[in-house]
Design a protein around this motif. Sequence first.
Motif, PDB file in Angstrom:
ATOM      1  N   ALA A   9       0.918  -1.131  -0.098  1.00  0.00           N
ATOM      2  CA  ALA A   9      -0.074   0.202  -0.002  1.00  0.00           C
ATOM      3  C   ALA A   9       0.567   1.335   0.012  1.00  0.00           C
ATOM      4  O   ALA A   9       1.772   1.324   0.555  1.00  0.00           O
ATOM      5  N   ARG A  10       0.609   2.181  -0.827  1.00  0.00           N
ATOM      6  CA  ARG A  10       1.433   3.272  -0.983  1.00  0.00           C
ATOM      7  C   ARG A  10       1.038   4.286   0.418  1.00  0.00           C
ATOM      8  O   ARG A  10      -0.088   3.982   0.844  1.00  0.00           O
ATOM      9  N   SER A  11       2.086   4.911   0.718  1.00  0.00           N
ATOM     10  CA  SER A  11       2.004   5.649   2.046  1.00  0.00           C
ATOM     11  C   SER A  11       1.016   7.110   1.758  1.00  0.00           C
ATOM     12  O   SER A  11       1.758   8.222   1.744  1.00  0.00           O
ATOM     13  N   GLU A  12       0.038   6.781   1.603  1.00  0.00           N
ATOM     14  CA  GLU A  12      -0.942   8.109   1.541  1.00  0.00           C
ATOM     15  C   GLU A  12      -2.008   7.837   2.538  1.00  0.00           C
ATOM     16  O   GLU A  12      -3.347   7.461   2.329  1.00  0.00           O
ATOM     17  N   PRO A  13      -2.025   8.395   3.747  1.00  0.00           N
ATOM     18  CA  PRO A  13      -2.886   7.888   4.833  1.00  0.00           C
ATOM     19  C   PRO A  13      -4.042   8.904   4.714  1.00  0.00           C
ATOM     20  O   PRO A  13      -5.144   8.344   5.047  1.00  0.00           O
ATOM     21  N   ASP A  14      -3.890  10.170   3.945  1.00  0.00           N
ATOM     22  CA  ASP A  14      -5.115  10.857   3.707  1.00  0.00           C
ATOM     23  C   ASP A  14      -5.675  10.916   2.338  1.00  0.00           C
ATOM     24  O   ASP A  14      -5.998  12.129   1.853  1.00  0.00           O
ATOM     25  N   ALA A  15      -5.703   9.787   1.665  1.00  0.00           N
ATOM     26  CA  ALA A  15      -6.047   9.790   0.360  1.00  0.00           C
ATOM     27  C   ALA A  15      -7.463  10.088   0.060  1.00  0.00           C
ATOM     28  O   ALA A  15      -8.314   9.792   0.951  1.00  0.00           O
ATOM     29  N   LYS A  16      -7.681  11.169  -0.746  1.00  0.00           N
ATOM     30  CA  LYS A  16      -9.102  11.616  -0.989  1.00  0.00           C
ATOM     31  C   LYS A  16     -10.093  10.741  -1.833  1.00  0.00           C
ATOM     32  O   LYS A  16      -9.459  10.004  -2.899  1.00  0.00           O
ATOM     33  N   VAL A  17     -11.016  10.433  -1.653  1.00  0.00           N
ATOM     34  CA  VAL A  17     -11.903   9.769  -2.172  1.00  0.00           C
ATOM     35  C   VAL A  17     -13.115  10.448  -3.047  1.00  0.00           C
ATOM     36  O   VAL A  17     -13.556  11.312  -2.390  1.00  0.00           O
ATOM     37  N   ASP A  18     -13.260  10.342  -4.425  1.00  0.00           N
ATOM     38  CA  ASP A  18     -14.320  10.981  -5.103  1.00  0.00           C
ATOM     39  C   ASP A  18     -15.465  10.003  -4.945  1.00  0.00           C
ATOM     40  O   ASP A  18     -15.367   8.911  -5.759  1.00  0.00           O
ATOM     41  N   GLU A  19     -16.573  10.528  -4.372  1.00  0.00           N
ATOM     42  CA  GLU A  19     -17.494   9.554  -3.712  1.00  0.00           C
ATOM     43  C   GLU A  19     -18.614   9.367  -5.378  1.00  0.00           C
ATOM     44  O   GLU A  19     -18.875   8.103  -5.474  1.00  0.00           O
ATOM     45  N   LYS A  20     -18.530  10.338  -6.121  1.00  0.00           N
ATOM     46  CA  LYS A  20     -19.250  10.081  -7.266  1.00  0.00           C
ATOM     47  C   LYS A  20     -18.634   8.907  -8.137  1.00  0.00           C
ATOM     48  O   LYS A  20     -19.284   8.132  -8.662  1.00  0.00           O
ATOM     49  N   ALA A  21     -17.238   9.165  -8.164  1.00  0.00           N
ATOM     50  CA  ALA A  21     -16.598   8.036  -9.181  1.00  0.00           C
ATOM     51  C   ALA A  21     -16.447   6.828  -8.485  1.00  0.00           C
ATOM     52  O   ALA A  21     -16.660   5.637  -9.115  1.00  0.00           O
ATOM     53  N   PHE A  22     -16.521   6.570  -7.214  1.00  0.00           N
ATOM     54  CA  PHE A  22     -16.405   5.661  -6.356  1.00  0.00           C
ATOM     55  C   PHE A  22     -17.897   4.789  -6.377  1.00  0.00           C
ATOM     56  O   PHE A  22     -17.912   3.699  -6.597  1.00  0.00           O
ATOM     57  N   GLN A  23     -18.813   5.522  -6.655  1.00  0.00           N
ATOM     58  CA  GLN A  23     -20.325   4.939  -6.661  1.00  0.00           C
ATOM     59  C   GLN A  23     -20.547   4.323  -8.051  1.00  0.00           C
ATOM     60  O   GLN A  23     -21.649   3.651  -8.312  1.00  0.00           O
ATOM     61  N   SER A 187      -8.367   4.424  -4.253  1.00  0.00           N
ATOM     62  CA  SER A 187      -7.949   3.645  -5.623  1.00  0.00           C
ATOM     63  C   SER A 187      -9.159   3.518  -6.421  1.00  0.00           C
ATOM     64  O   SER A 187      -9.037   3.643  -7.642  1.00  0.00           O
ATOM     65  N   VAL A 188     -10.217   2.779  -5.923  1.00  0.00           N
ATOM     66  CA  VAL A 188     -11.670   2.627  -6.505  1.00  0.00           C
ATOM     67  C   VAL A 188     -12.187   3.852  -7.454  1.00  0.00           C
ATOM     68  O   VAL A 188     -12.288   3.836  -8.413  1.00  0.00           O
ATOM     69  N   SER A 189     -12.084   4.749  -6.534  1.00  0.00           N
ATOM     70  CA  SER A 189     -12.406   6.156  -7.248  1.00  0.00           C
ATOM     71  C   SER A 189     -11.579   6.856  -8.097  1.00  0.00           C
ATOM     72  O   SER A 189     -12.180   7.778  -8.960  1.00  0.00           O
ATOM     73  N   SER A 190     -10.256   6.341  -8.305  1.00  0.00           N
ATOM     74  CA  SER A 190      -9.607   6.686  -9.479  1.00  0.00           C
ATOM     75  C   SER A 190      -9.654   5.869 -10.894  1.00  0.00           C
ATOM     76  O   SER A 190      -9.168   6.499 -11.848  1.00  0.00           O
ATOM     77  N   TRP A 191     -10.664   4.893 -10.543  1.00  0.00           N
ATOM     78  CA  TRP A 191     -10.672   4.010 -11.737  1.00  0.00           C
ATOM     79  C   TRP A 191     -11.416   4.895 -12.867  1.00  0.00           C
ATOM     80  O   TRP A 191     -12.401   5.498 -12.564  1.00  0.00           O
ATOM     81  N   MET A 200     -10.311  -3.873 -18.855  1.00  0.00           N
ATOM     82  CA  MET A 200     -10.081  -2.763 -18.110  1.00  0.00           C
ATOM     83  C   MET A 200      -8.794  -3.157 -17.353  1.00  0.00           C
ATOM     84  O   MET A 200      -8.615  -4.156 -16.649  1.00  0.00           O
ATOM     85  N   GLU A 201      -7.872  -2.258 -17.202  1.00  0.00           N
ATOM     86  CA  GLU A 201      -6.574  -2.069 -16.142  1.00  0.00           C
ATOM     87  C   GLU A 201      -6.911  -1.315 -15.144  1.00  0.00           C
ATOM     88  O   GLU A 201      -7.240  -0.272 -15.363  1.00  0.00           O
ATOM     89  N   LEU A 202      -7.179  -1.680 -13.827  1.00  0.00           N
ATOM     90  CA  LEU A 202      -7.683  -1.079 -12.798  1.00  0.00           C
ATOM     91  C   LEU A 202      -6.570  -0.976 -11.865  1.00  0.00           C
ATOM     92  O   LEU A 202      -6.232  -1.778 -11.153  1.00  0.00           O
ATOM     93  N   PRO A 203      -5.812  -0.002 -11.450  1.00  0.00           N
ATOM     94  CA  PRO A 203      -4.874   0.161 -10.662  1.00  0.00           C
ATOM     95  C   PRO A 203      -4.935   0.260  -9.043  1.00  0.00           C
ATOM     96  O   PRO A 203      -6.219   0.816  -8.711  1.00  0.00           O
ATOM     97  N   ILE A 204      -4.352  -0.716  -8.390  1.00  0.00           N
ATOM     98  CA  ILE A 204      -4.613  -0.793  -6.923  1.00  0.00           C
ATOM     99  C   ILE A 204      -3.273  -0.911  -6.308  1.00  0.00           C
ATOM    100  O   ILE A 204      -2.620  -1.736  -6.326  1.00  0.00           O
ATOM    101  N   GLY A 205      -2.870   0.244  -5.655  1.00  0.00           N
ATOM    102  CA  GLY A 205      -1.489   0.061  -5.015  1.00  0.00           C
ATOM    103  C   GLY A 205      -0.571   0.105  -6.072  1.00  0.00           C
ATOM    104  O   GLY A 205      -0.561   0.888  -6.915  1.00  0.00           O
TER     105      GLY A 205
END
Length: 668
Positions: A9-23, A187-191, A200-205
Motif C-alpha cells: 500500500a502506498r503511503s497515502e494516509p489521507d487519500a481523497k475519495v471521489d464519492e461520485k466516481a466510487f459509486q 484507488s477505486v474512485s480513481s478508476w 480494463m486495467e484497474l490500478p490498486i496500490g
Amino acid sequence: MSRSPSFHARSEPDAKVDEKAFQQWAVAFCIIRFDLEQGQLIEECYPPGCLTQNEELEVAFSSFPDSVSQQYNRSSIHDCIFFFRIRRQEKMQTANVVSHEIVEVDNEIASQDNKLLKLSNNAPRYLYGFVFNRQRHDERLKRGGEQKSVVILSHSPYSSVFRPLLQIMGPLYFDIGKKALNYIAASVSSWASPLPGQLMELPIGNATLKVHLPPAHSLPLDGRMFFEELTSPIAPFLPSNQSVPQGLFHDSDLFGIFRGLLMQLWRLWELLLIGEPILVIAPTPPQCSEAVAGLVSLVAPLLCSVDFRPYFTIHDPEFAQLNSLQEGATFPPMVLGVTNLFFLKALRNVPHIVSVGSPASNSNRPAMSSRTSIGKMPDGQDGFGLPQLSLKKFTPSNFLNAVKLRRDGPLCLMTEHREAVWSTYTAITKPDTSILNRLIDAGMSPRVEESMSVVNNEILRRHFLELTTNFLAPFGPYFRATTPSEGSSPFLDPPPLPHFDKEDFLASLSARGPGKFLLKRMRSNWLDLYRRFMKGHNFLPWFRRKRAVAEQEQLRLWRQVRMKTDIKKFIAQLSEVEIVDSFNAIERHLLGELQQSGSANANVDSEAAAQKLKGDLLAVFNMLPKDVQELLLMNPHRAALLQGPPDCEDLPKEPLVQSAVLFSSSPR
C-alpha cells in the motif's frame, strides 16, 4: 488466502475519495464482526448512511457462514471468499441512481411493433455483496475464536473485479485496520468508468487488476446501464478469445464445482433456460455461491432474468414468504444457494434440488470430487438412465448408491453430504460425450488441479455458449435491422421489425427444423423445449430487450444513410407532394437532433447531424412553390428554424408537421 508479497500500500494516509466516481463501481465497503452476545455488528461502513437499517441487518446476516454449515478449522486462521445477492428496499437512502428500463405499451408480444421506450427513475433492485470472511481460532477467546468479514457492496455483478480486489483488501484490512477502507476506496474512485464487455486495467496500490467486464447485454436493466450501452453486439457465434466473457460470472469454476455432476450439466442448462426453480445445497458459502454463479453462466449469452441468490439464509426477508407457500403451490422462478439443511424441510415445493461440493473443503475454491450420482424425487422419474451414472466404469457400488438416493430422496443429505440431482424433469438435450471425453483429469494435486480446471472450464463454457447460441438462432430474423431500399426515402420512419407470433414461429420452426447442431444433440421432442422457453421467465425480458436494441440499431442505420444522402440528387427525382413530405420528415429529424445537441448527452455527432439536416431542409424549402413557402413561414418556430440557429429551449416539444395536413401525403 493472502495478499501477494509484491503488493504494498502506498503511503497515502489521507487519500481523497471521489464519492461520485466510487459509486460507479461500489455502493459501500463494510467491516462486520460476529459478536458473541449481540450477533452480527457492522463496525465500519464507508460511505456512512448509504444503507437502510433493514439492509444493514440483511447484509450483516449474509456476510457470515451459516452456523449449521461451518466446518471448524483448527488451524489458527481460515479465510474464504463468497458472494450474495439481496433485494434492495423500496425506500432507499442511496441517492440519484437512475436506471433506464424498457416499458411496454402492451404486454402482448404481438404489439411489439408499437413499443414505446421510456426512461424510468427506478433504483437498482438488487445489491451484490462480495465477502472476505476470516475465522481465527484462539482458545483464549470465548467459543475459542472470532469471525470478521470485509464486504464490498455493489449494484453490479462484477465478480471478476471484486473477487481479486477482496484478495488484496481483506488481508490489508487485517494488517493495517480501517485505514485500508479509505485507501482502497481512493484507488477505486480513481478508476475509469465501467466499460461492459471491455478489458480494463484497474490500478490498486503498486498492482494492476486486468479484468474483463461482462457484456452489456448480460447485465440487468435495473442498474446503471444506459441505453446506449445496450447496442453493443450480442455474442459472436464462436468467440476466438475465450477470456472475453459472453455472459455473467465468466470466471466461475464450472468444472470444479460440478465435477461430480458433469453428466447432469445439460439437464441443468435446460432448467436454467426455461426458468425453473432450483435449490442448490453445498457445505460452505464459497461452494454454493460458486455453484449458483456457474449455473447462471451456463446460459450465456442469454440474459438471465431468473432471480438468483448465490448465498441465501433464513434471515432473508423473502424466506418467510417462500416458507409460507402452501403444499403444491408453484415455487417462484429462483435459483437459491444454501448451506443450511433446514431448507430441505422448509422449501419442499422446490421441484429441483442440486447438491454439490465437499464438506472436507476448506479452501476458497470448491473441492473436487470424483463421485457422481443421480437422485429421484418421490413419485417421479429419472432424468437419465442407470448406465449414465458416471463417466467412470459402471460398478455395483455406484448402483447401490443410486438406489439409496432414490429411496431416501434429498433428505438423505441430513445424514451424509452427497453430490446429486433430484428432479422429475426429463431433459431433451443429450449429454455430449465428445465434450466430456476432452476434459482433463489431473488427479488431486491442487496446483495441477487449478490449471486443469482453467482448460476444462474453457471447453465446457465454449460448448454451452455454442449450444445456447444455436438454440436462440431461430429468433434472429425478428431482430434484423434494415436499411432504406434502393429508391426509397431515408427521411421517412423505418418500417417496424418483423411481427412475432408464438404459434406461427413454432409452426415455421417445426417445418424447417432446429439446425444440424441441435438436431443431433436433442431428442425428437425438441420443439417442446422452445415451447417451455417461451412460457418461462427468461424469454420475454430477453426478447423485448433484443427488439429494443434492434430498433435502436435500425434508427442508427437510417440516420447514417440520411447523413450520406445528397439532398439535391434526391429531391431532383421527387414530385411536389413528395418534396413537401420530405420537408416535414427532415424538419422532424432536425428538431430531434437539435434537442439532442442541447441536452446533457450532447456530442459532436449530433451537432454535425443538425448542421447537415439544416442544409437539407433549406435545400428542400427552396424547391417548393412560393405560395407553399409563404404558408410554411406563417409558423414562427419554423420561420426561425429556416432563418437562423434556434435556441433549443425555444423549440416546441413536438415536431412542426401540423401543416402537412394541408397537403396529401404519399405512402411510405
